[in-house]
Design an enzyme around this catalytic site. Sequence first.
Site, mmCIF file in Angstrom:
data_model
loop_
_atom_site.group_PDB
_atom_site.id
_atom_site.type_symbol
_atom_site.label_atom_id
_atom_site.label_comp_id
_atom_site.label_asym_id
_atom_site.label_seq_id
_atom_site.Cartn_x
_atom_site.Cartn_y
_atom_site.Cartn_z
ATOM 1 N N SER A 148 0.699 -0.815 -0.014
ATOM 2 C CA SER A 148 0.047 -0.077 0.126
ATOM 3 C C SER A 148 1.007 1.099 0.039
ATOM 4 C CB SER A 148 -0.763 -0.011 1.258
ATOM 5 O OG SER A 148 -1.525 1.443 1.339
ATOM 6 N N TYR A 161 -1.650 -0.010 10.640
ATOM 7 C CA TYR A 161 -1.914 -0.579 9.148
ATOM 8 C C TYR A 161 -0.641 -0.137 8.273
ATOM 9 C CZ TYR A 161 -3.849 -0.922 4.393
ATOM 10 O OH TYR A 161 -3.889 -1.321 3.132
#
Length: 253
Positions: A148, A161
């Site tokens: 990501s 995250y």
Amino acid sequence: MSYANLSGRTAVVTGAASGIGEAVALHLAAEGARVALLARRADRLDALVEKIRAGGGEALAVAADVTDDTSVEAARDRIHEAFGGVDLVVNNAGVMLPNPIEEGRLDEWQRMLDTNVTGVLRVIRAFGAGLVAAAGEGRTADLVNISSIGAHVPFPNYAVYGATKAAVTYLSQSLRTEFGPRDVRVTNIEPGLTETELKTHVDSAELSGQLDGMFEVIGGLAAADVADVVAYVASRPRHVNLRQIMVLPTRQA
């Protein structure tokens, strides 16, 4: 876009029940690859297999949980029995549970670590030797990890995250030193804002609203856009490794 030389490949896609994983499975199958679909939701996988078969493709649904060692090992055995060797692995399963760090949500941290980091490692452990064997036979072999933009760009309340995705990005980089000399390509793909189920995991109304606002202002990628990138990197000539790709909506800085 069509990538004809994906025909005949045997792929494993995790997190295939929705979002990027589903789109990757559909794209690879449309190009002639046999695709093993891994996810927890068996009903969604069965529906996706039917869709792929209706389009003339070949797919296998394997209900599995990447946070469970035994489940991943059983999935590997079932895939080997049905398809034989695997030469393309797409590590896509992931969860995103943003909250302020001071809330100390250990259960959410553990879930993200187990899925986003250790889950990736479990899949590599299960299929890595098969990739090396495929490359040793002169076939193209790929490990594609979906990370990501959060691995590089900090967002408030997404610290854990982002840390899990930074781990995936570093893992991909390091694995090239082990797999590359044995002709297994490792590609790390870092999507920006993408329309997937991840945003439905956000349980804070405030954070959910912020995320919706970002999509409204910036616009998001479709899961199929990321799937096309996966297909592109896996279809390059065997000696070409696109090591890392960050793919963003045009308006995302």
